[in-house]
Design an enzyme around this catalytic site. Structure first.
Site, PDB file in Angstrom:
ATOM      1  N   LYS A 189      19.082  63.090   1.909  1.00 16.50           N
ATOM      2  CA  LYS A 189      19.509  61.981   1.056  1.00 16.50           C
ATOM      3  C   LYS A 189      18.989  62.200  -0.358  1.00 16.50           C
ATOM      4  CE  LYS A 189      19.323  56.950   0.526  1.00 16.50           C
ATOM      5  NZ  LYS A 189      18.637  56.955  -0.783  1.00 16.50           N
ATOM      6  N   VAL A 226      20.905  52.652   4.281  1.00 18.94           N
ATOM      7  CA  VAL A 226      21.153  54.060   4.624  1.00 18.94           C
ATOM      8  C   VAL A 226      19.834  54.767   4.919  1.00 18.94           C
ATOM      9  CG1 VAL A 226      21.918  56.278   3.676  1.00 18.94           C
ATOM     10  CG2 VAL A 226      23.340  54.240   3.416  1.00 18.94           C
ATOM     11  N   GLY A 227      18.839  54.541   4.065  1.00 24.66           N
ATOM     12  CA  GLY A 227      17.521  55.113   4.319  1.00 24.66           C
ATOM     13  C   GLY A 227      16.899  54.578   5.589  1.00 24.66           C
ATOM     14  N   GLU A 265       5.056  63.073   1.354  1.00 28.93           N
ATOM     15  CA  GLU A 265       4.465  63.601   0.121  1.00 28.93           C
ATOM     16  C   GLU A 265       4.584  62.475  -0.896  1.00 28.93           C
ATOM     17  OE1 GLU A 265       3.613  64.585  -3.199  1.00 28.93           O
ATOM     18  OE2 GLU A 265       5.541  65.601  -3.356  1.00 28.93           O
ATOM     19  N   CYS A 299       3.923  63.734  -9.443  1.00 25.02           N
ATOM     20  CA  CYS A 299       2.854  63.119  -8.653  1.00 25.02           C
ATOM     21  C   CYS A 299       1.531  63.871  -8.772  1.00 25.02           C
ATOM     22  CB  CYS A 299       3.273  63.018  -7.196  1.00 25.02           C
ATOM     23  SG  CYS A 299       3.834  64.589  -6.491  1.00 25.02           S
ATOM     24  N   GLU A 395      -0.740  54.698  -9.824  1.00 23.61           N
ATOM     25  CA  GLU A 395       0.099  55.753 -10.399  1.00 23.61           C
ATOM     26  C   GLU A 395       1.022  55.161 -11.452  1.00 23.61           C
ATOM     27  OE1 GLU A 395       2.216  59.653  -8.628  1.00 23.61           O
ATOM     28  OE2 GLU A 395       2.920  57.772  -7.762  1.00 23.61           O
TER      29      GLU A 395
END
Length: 492
Positions: A189, A226-227, A265, A299, A395
């Site tokens: 995806k 969808v995910g 990740e 990241c 972050e």
């Protein structure tokens, strides 16, 4: 207005198509992709539905169970060779698309945004020539008879792979190449903010390789459902995701109901530790150009700069001077170092964090400004940052560097480890052994010493704590997609 909020003309034609069961096809609806350097729509992607996702998973399951993909190592190697060649043959098309859709600079496409990731495919194609999918354990006597034991490494099955927008080529190929090398089938995806790059790779797979229908399926979608299907469907065996820790936690919970293997990740808040015996000369360019690479949208970047308290102001002045030399603007210009953020939404998030940091007591030394048109944000330096503050803990995913003073080596290690994350980092010292001693105490998955670069296809990449689970690249990356089967047979 973000890419997923733009109005779509009724007669839109998509630039690329979904890949499902070996067929390139459109979805019932489409959505726009926006050039972040201008803020303007430049193309459209098919907006896959839940039904499309279910069809892709069914195709992947069928291909895994009915083709020889999982068992024919030589065939897999040949197909990876073909994919690598197809990527090379269409390199300039992919470069232009990556610059336009992702905001990557020309220089960055020659490294981590494009040409670097192609080496991942080459690495796994070559690894298949030497990797042993069987390991002998020798024989043992049991109840008066000899028993030969061995372990076979088999493909784990159907993989759901979900990637982020910041490095779409790197992230897609770092999941596809090892999964395919292992013999898995894949539903990939694309990131909603940068779908066309990933769909272009799907087109190359369909038109320029012998990879069987259904082995690779590629979707683009703005629908969170969808995910959800990709992470909960009973026919999916492995989920690999790159993105935020918030979403990673949700995926892990969702996959738990069917006990899927999950590789994550996630984010980072990495520390660059400058010890008091270091040569401060290289620190300023390393820190300034490091945090502004791809506008801070990576990241593993070192977003915290830990410096000796006595030299805080001196180092801050040097970093500020170097940040002023970072050339930002049109990513198509060869001399541009830093391009835009991906969207207005992301820029607003970055700016809000900078404003709150200043309100909490940090000193804004440089930057902190939005630049239009497009989604540019000036290289930003914050000094005297509290190690417990939001800007030091969360972050940012923007070109923002937080400078934190420390008292001694123990204090530096404590501050570096004072984070929910543990993805990367760096240590600079005039004494290599001292640097290594500090580095080994930092709880992080990757770390450079005195400018050392670990990021290559043969080096495992991943993090500790909430930076993720598992490793990408290297042999470890292949083994994320393998199951171990222990066998034994009696000997005459």
């Amino acid at each position: 207005m973000s890419s997923v909020e733009q109005e779509v003309p009724a007669d839109v034609v998509t630039d690329q198509r979904l890949l499902i069961g070996g067929e390139l096809r459109d979805a019932a609806t489409a959505y726009p992709s926006v050039d972040p350097a201008t803020g303007e729509v430049f193309g459209y992607a098919p907006d896959a539905s839940v039904e499309d996702a279910e069809a892709a998973i069914a195709a992947a399951r069928r291909a895994f169970e009915t083709t020889n993909w999982a068992t024919d190592v030589a065939f897999r190697q040949r197909c990876l060779d073909q994919l690598h060649q197809a990527l090379l043959d269409h390199l300039e098309d992919l470069r232009e698309l990556t610059i336009t859709e992702v905001g990557a600079t020309v220089a960055l496409t020659k490294e981590a945004q494009l040409e670097g990731p192609l080496a991942i495919v080459r690495y796994y194609a070559d690894l298949l020539k030497t990797y042993d999918f069987s390991e002998e354990l020798g024989s043992v006597e049991y109840l008066g008879q000899q028993h030969r034991r061995w372990v076979e490494k088999e493909a784990a099955g159907v993989v759901s792979a979900i990637v982020a927008y910041n490095f779409p080529n790197q992230l897609a190929l770092a999941k596809l190449a090892p999964a395919l090398a292992a013999g898995c089938t894949v539903v990939l995806k694309a990131a909603p903010e940068a779908p066309l790059v990933t769909l272009f790779i799907a087109e190359l797979i369909a038109q320029h390789t012998d990879i069987p229908a259904g082995v690779v399926n590629v979707l683009s979608s703005t629908d969170v459902a969808v995910g959800e299907v990709m992470t909960t469907h009973p026919d999916v065996d492995v989920v690999t995701f790159t993105g935020s820790s918030v979403v990673g936690r949700k995926i892990m919970k969702a996959a738990g109901d069917t006990l899927k293997r999950v590789f994550l990740e996630l984010g980072g808040k990495s520390a660059l530790i400058v010890l008091d015996d270091a040569d401060y000369g290289p620190i300023a360019p390393y820190a300034a150009f490091g945090i502004t690479m791809h506008a801070g949208q990576a990241c593993a970047l070192n977003s915290r700069l830990l410096v000796p308290r006595k030299d805080h102001d001196r180092i801050v002045e040097a970093v500020a001077a170097m940040m002023a030399r970072v050339r930002y603007g049109d990513p198509r210009e060869k001399k541009t170092y830093m391009g835009p953020l991906i969207s207005e939404k992301q820029r607003d998030k970055v700016h809000g964090m900078v404003e709150r940091a200043v309100a909490a007591g940090a000193t804004l030394v440089a930057g902190g400004e939005k630049i239009d048109p497009g989604f540019f944000y000036t290289p930003t330096l914050l000094a005297g940052v509290d190690p417990d503050s939001e800007i030091a803990q969360e972050e940012v995913f923007g070109p923002v560097l937080a400078v934190i003073p420390y008292d001694d080596d123990d204090d530096a290690v404590r501050i570096a480890n004072n984070s929910a994350y543990g993805l990367s980092g760096a240590v600079f010292s005039g004494d290599e052994q001292r640097a290594l001693n500090v580095a080994r105490r930092v709880r992080t998955g990757t770390l450079g010493i005195n400018g050392g670069n670990y990021f290559q296809p043969d080096v495992p990449f991943g993090g500790y704590k909430q930076s993720g689970i598992g490793r990408e690249m290297g042999e470890a990356g292949l083994e994320e997609f393998l199951e171990l089967k222990s066998l034994a047979i009696t000997l005459p």
